[in-house]
Write a protein that holds these residues in place. Structure first.
Motif, PDB file in Angstrom:
ATOM      1  N   THR A   1     -26.185  -8.693 -43.535  1.00 54.35           N
ATOM      2  CA  THR A   1     -25.822  -9.251 -44.834  1.00 54.35           C
ATOM      3  C   THR A   1     -26.051 -10.751 -44.821  1.00 54.35           C
ATOM      4  O   THR A   1     -25.663 -11.436 -43.864  1.00 54.35           O
ATOM      5  N   ALA A   2     -26.684 -11.265 -45.845  1.00 51.28           N
ATOM      6  CA  ALA A   2     -26.981 -12.691 -45.937  1.00 51.28           C
ATOM      7  C   ALA A   2     -25.713 -13.522 -45.757  1.00 51.28           C
ATOM      8  O   ALA A   2     -24.671 -13.228 -46.349  1.00 51.28           O
ATOM      9  N   GLY A   3     -25.810 -14.557 -44.906  1.00 48.02           N
ATOM     10  CA  GLY A   3     -24.679 -15.444 -44.678  1.00 48.02           C
ATOM     11  C   GLY A   3     -23.761 -15.019 -43.555  1.00 48.02           C
ATOM     12  O   GLY A   3     -22.872 -15.786 -43.158  1.00 48.02           O
ATOM     13  N   LYS A   4     -23.953 -13.815 -43.020  1.00 46.94           N
ATOM     14  CA  LYS A   4     -23.109 -13.325 -41.932  1.00 46.94           C
ATOM     15  C   LYS A   4     -23.805 -13.536 -40.577  1.00 46.94           C
ATOM     16  O   LYS A   4     -25.026 -13.557 -40.485  1.00 46.94           O
ATOM     17  N   VAL A   5     -23.005 -13.666 -39.532  1.00 44.56           N
ATOM     18  CA  VAL A   5     -23.531 -13.869 -38.180  1.00 44.56           C
ATOM     19  C   VAL A   5     -24.109 -12.562 -37.646  1.00 44.56           C
ATOM     20  O   VAL A   5     -23.488 -11.496 -37.778  1.00 44.56           O
ATOM     21  N   LEU A   6     -25.285 -12.643 -37.048  1.00 43.10           N
ATOM     22  CA  LEU A   6     -25.931 -11.463 -36.477  1.00 43.10           C
ATOM     23  C   LEU A   6     -25.368 -11.152 -35.092  1.00 43.10           C
ATOM     24  O   LEU A   6     -25.166 -12.059 -34.289  1.00 43.10           O
ATOM     25  N   ASN A   7     -25.151  -9.865 -34.823  1.00 42.80           N
ATOM     26  CA  ASN A   7     -24.800  -9.472 -33.463  1.00 42.80           C
ATOM     27  C   ASN A   7     -26.069  -9.028 -32.735  1.00 42.80           C
ATOM     28  O   ASN A   7     -27.162  -9.003 -33.315  1.00 42.80           O
ATOM     29  N   THR A   8     -25.938  -8.654 -31.469  1.00 40.87           N
ATOM     30  CA  THR A   8     -27.104  -8.307 -30.663  1.00 40.87           C
ATOM     31  C   THR A   8     -27.858  -7.114 -31.234  1.00 40.87           C
ATOM     32  O   THR A   8     -29.092  -7.109 -31.314  1.00 40.87           O
ATOM     33  N   GLN A   9     -27.118  -6.075 -31.650  1.00 40.08           N
ATOM     34  CA  GLN A   9     -27.756  -4.879 -32.184  1.00 40.08           C
ATOM     35  C   GLN A   9     -28.555  -5.185 -33.448  1.00 40.08           C
ATOM     36  O   GLN A   9     -29.688  -4.709 -33.620  1.00 40.08           O
ATOM     37  N   GLN A  10     -27.978  -5.982 -34.333  1.00 44.87           N
ATOM     38  CA  GLN A  10     -28.672  -6.338 -35.568  1.00 44.87           C
ATOM     39  C   GLN A  10     -29.947  -7.129 -35.286  1.00 44.87           C
ATOM     40  O   GLN A  10     -30.986  -6.896 -35.917  1.00 44.87           O
ATOM     41  N   ALA A  11     -29.859  -8.063 -34.334  1.00 49.72           N
ATOM     42  CA  ALA A  11     -31.031  -8.872 -33.993  1.00 49.72           C
ATOM     43  C   ALA A  11     -32.151  -8.005 -33.437  1.00 49.72           C
ATOM     44  O   ALA A  11     -33.332  -8.207 -33.762  1.00 49.72           O
ATOM     45  N   VAL A  12     -31.803  -7.012 -32.618  1.00 46.67           N
ATOM     46  CA  VAL A  12     -32.819  -6.120 -32.046  1.00 46.67           C
ATOM     47  C   VAL A  12     -33.462  -5.266 -33.136  1.00 46.67           C
ATOM     48  O   VAL A  12     -34.683  -5.065 -33.163  1.00 46.67           O
ATOM     49  N   ILE A  13     -32.646  -4.758 -34.048  1.00 44.11           N
ATOM     50  CA  ILE A  13     -33.188  -3.942 -35.147  1.00 44.11           C
ATOM     51  C   ILE A  13     -34.153  -4.766 -36.000  1.00 44.11           C
ATOM     52  O   ILE A  13     -35.247  -4.299 -36.355  1.00 44.11           O
ATOM     53  N   LEU A  14     -33.765  -5.978 -36.330  1.00 40.98           N
ATOM     54  CA  LEU A  14     -34.636  -6.837 -37.138  1.00 40.98           C
ATOM     55  C   LEU A  14     -35.960  -7.102 -36.425  1.00 40.98           C
ATOM     56  O   LEU A  14     -37.025  -7.148 -37.059  1.00 40.98           O
ATOM     57  N   LYS A  15     -35.914  -7.237 -35.106  1.00 40.85           N
ATOM     58  CA  LYS A  15     -37.143  -7.446 -34.339  1.00 40.85           C
ATOM     59  C   LYS A  15     -38.030  -6.213 -34.411  1.00 40.85           C
ATOM     60  O   LYS A  15     -39.244  -6.310 -34.596  1.00 40.85           O
ATOM     61  N   HIS A  16     -37.419  -5.041 -34.299  1.00 45.18           N
ATOM     62  CA  HIS A  16     -38.194  -3.799 -34.416  1.00 45.18           C
ATOM     63  C   HIS A  16     -38.823  -3.679 -35.809  1.00 45.18           C
ATOM     64  O   HIS A  16     -39.919  -3.121 -35.952  1.00 45.18           O
ATOM     65  N   LEU A  17     -38.123  -4.210 -36.806  1.00 45.67           N
ATOM     66  CA  LEU A  17     -38.639  -4.152 -38.184  1.00 45.67           C
ATOM     67  C   LEU A  17     -39.692  -5.216 -38.452  1.00 45.67           C
ATOM     68  O   LEU A  17     -40.321  -5.226 -39.510  1.00 45.67           O
ATOM     69  N   GLY A  18     -39.876  -6.137 -37.479  1.00 45.83           N
ATOM     70  CA  GLY A  18     -40.847  -7.218 -37.664  1.00 45.83           C
ATOM     71  C   GLY A  18     -40.349  -8.298 -38.611  1.00 45.83           C
ATOM     72  O   GLY A  18     -41.151  -9.037 -39.191  1.00 45.83           O
ATOM     73  N   ASN A  19     -39.029  -8.387 -38.759  1.00 40.51           N
ATOM     74  CA  ASN A  19     -38.439  -9.357 -39.680  1.00 40.51           C
ATOM     75  C   ASN A  19     -38.138 -10.659 -38.937  1.00 40.51           C
ATOM     76  O   ASN A  19     -37.195 -10.750 -38.153  1.00 40.51           O
ATOM     77  N   CYS A  20     -38.959 -11.681 -39.177  1.00 42.19           N
ATOM     78  CA  CYS A  20     -38.755 -12.998 -38.554  1.00 42.19           C
ATOM     79  C   CYS A  20     -37.841 -13.827 -39.450  1.00 42.19           C
ATOM     80  O   CYS A  20     -38.295 -14.525 -40.362  1.00 42.19           O
ATOM     81  N   MET A  21     -36.558 -13.743 -39.171  1.00 44.20           N
ATOM     82  CA  MET A  21     -35.566 -14.355 -40.050  1.00 44.20           C
ATOM     83  C   MET A  21     -35.243 -15.797 -39.668  1.00 44.20           C
ATOM     84  O   MET A  21     -34.691 -16.552 -40.460  1.00 44.20           O
ATOM     85  N   ALA A  22     -35.586 -16.205 -38.453  1.00 39.85           N
ATOM     86  CA  ALA A  22     -35.292 -17.568 -38.008  1.00 39.85           C
ATOM     87  C   ALA A  22     -36.540 -18.440 -38.135  1.00 39.85           C
ATOM     88  O   ALA A  22     -37.663 -17.939 -38.203  1.00 39.85           O
ATOM     89  N   GLU A  23     -36.332 -19.751 -38.159  1.00 39.48           N
ATOM     90  CA  GLU A  23     -37.457 -20.683 -38.241  1.00 39.48           C
ATOM     91  C   GLU A  23     -37.311 -21.763 -37.182  1.00 39.48           C
ATOM     92  O   GLU A  23     -36.335 -22.515 -37.167  1.00 39.48           O
ATOM     93  N   PHE A  24     -38.269 -21.807 -36.279  1.00 38.24           N
ATOM     94  CA  PHE A  24     -38.300 -22.860 -35.267  1.00 38.24           C
ATOM     95  C   PHE A  24     -38.839 -24.136 -35.902  1.00 38.24           C
ATOM     96  O   PHE A  24     -39.880 -24.133 -36.558  1.00 38.24           O
ATOM     97  N   GLN A  25     -38.116 -25.221 -35.699  1.00 37.63           N
ATOM     98  CA  GLN A  25     -38.616 -26.513 -36.162  1.00 37.63           C
ATOM     99  C   GLN A  25     -37.916 -27.635 -35.410  1.00 37.63           C
ATOM    100  O   GLN A  25     -36.829 -27.449 -34.865  1.00 37.63           O
ATOM    101  N   ILE A  26     -38.571 -28.763 -35.362  1.00 41.10           N
ATOM    102  CA  ILE A  26     -37.964 -29.971 -34.815  1.00 41.10           C
ATOM    103  C   ILE A  26     -37.754 -30.926 -35.986  1.00 41.10           C
ATOM    104  O   ILE A  26     -38.716 -31.341 -36.641  1.00 41.10           O
ATOM    105  N   GLU A  27     -36.506 -31.224 -36.247  1.00 42.67           N
ATOM    106  CA  GLU A  27     -36.143 -32.087 -37.373  1.00 42.67           C
ATOM    107  C   GLU A  27     -35.963 -33.525 -36.899  1.00 42.67           C
ATOM    108  O   GLU A  27     -35.325 -33.775 -35.874  1.00 42.67           O
ATOM    109  N   LEU A  28     -36.535 -34.447 -37.631  1.00 42.72           N
ATOM    110  CA  LEU A  28     -36.372 -35.868 -37.340  1.00 42.72           C
ATOM    111  C   LEU A  28     -35.077 -36.335 -37.994  1.00 42.72           C
ATOM    112  O   LEU A  28     -34.961 -36.371 -39.217  1.00 42.72           O
ATOM    113  N   MET A  29     -34.102 -36.706 -37.166  1.00 39.24           N
ATOM    114  CA  MET A  29     -32.786 -37.058 -37.680  1.00 39.24           C
ATOM    115  C   MET A  29     -32.678 -38.535 -38.036  1.00 39.24           C
ATOM    116  O   MET A  29     -32.098 -38.910 -39.062  1.00 39.24           O
TER     117      MET A  29
END
Length: 229
Positions: A164-192
């Motif tokens: 659910t949007a806004g909720k913390v992912l647990n290990t099982q949810q993260a694995v399922i999303l990976k199997h689904l090919g859902n790249c929900m995170a974004e790697f970036q380097i932010e200039l602060m």
């Protein structure tokens, strides 16, 4: 890899190295790594060999810059030191400020979310057949999906909310999303923030000059030079 002061020399030598970078490079950027991935950091390292990028425990870096007006190595460096928290580091470079901003703004990459990440969208699987090899059915069931095999096809017995949007992912949810090919995170380097010629400038609204509150332990005297050969 993160290396200890015992293998790279004394803390004093590390402090000296960072201070030498303060003299050698025209610009210092305080950076923050979001959704850190080692392979993507390696690509950043390759692209910025002409500069120096330090990541790791923040204690030595902050000490090198100086945490107070009285101890800072150069004027206003204590403002960088105070904000060295969490997944933050320092980029020393002679590249033009606008070029640095443009480069990091354009170098972002979606990746699979990990346990502890915040879901950016709600993912719901409808009941019915799933497009996975039949051999995966036991694994999917172990991950909490109400599945079964029917004529060699994995079937979901009922609609299932993966996350659910806004909720913390647990290990099982993260694995399922990976199997689904859902790249929900974004790697970036932010200039602060940025420092040059004794002038400190905030670049990101999320930058905050937070006082460092880390235990004084020799085990914490660890620093990583991403450009290390």
């Amino acid at each position: 890899a993160v290396v200890s002061t015992q293998s790279t020399g004394t803390k004093k030598e590390l402090v000296s190295e960072i201070q030498e970078c303060c003299d050698k490079y025209a610009h210092i950027f305080l950076i923050e790594v979001h959704n850190e991935r080692n392979n993507l950091l390696k690509e950043i390292r390759e692209s910025w060999k002409h500069s120096r990028l330090f990541l790791g425990r923040n204690k030595v870096m902050a000490f090198s810059l100086g945490r107070t007006v009285e101890t800072e190595y150069k004027k206003d460096l204590h403002k960088l030191a105070k904000a060295l928290v969490r997944k933050r580091g320092l980029l020393f470079t002679n590249e033009k400020v606008e070029d640095v901003k443009d480069w990091f703004k354009s170098h972002k990459q979606f990746c699979y979310a990990r346990s502890g990440s915040i879901a950016t969208e709600t993912v719901v699987l409808p009941d019915g057949p799933l497009d996975f090899p039949h051999s995966m059915e036991p694994q999917l069931r172990q991950l909490g999906l109400p599945t079964r095999l029917k004529d060699g096809v994995i079937v979901l017995d009922q609609e299932h909310t993966v996350c659910t949007a806004g909720k913390v992912l647990n290990t099982q949810q993260a694995v399922i999303l990976k199997h689904l090919g859902n790249c929900m995170a974004e790697f970036q380097i932010e200039l602060m923030s940025h420092w040059s010629n004794d002038v400190f400038t905030v670049l990101s609204e999320s930058n905050s000059a937070m006082e460092i509150n880390e235990p004084d332990s020799e085990d914490d005297d660890v620093i990583e030079d991403v450009n290390e050969n």
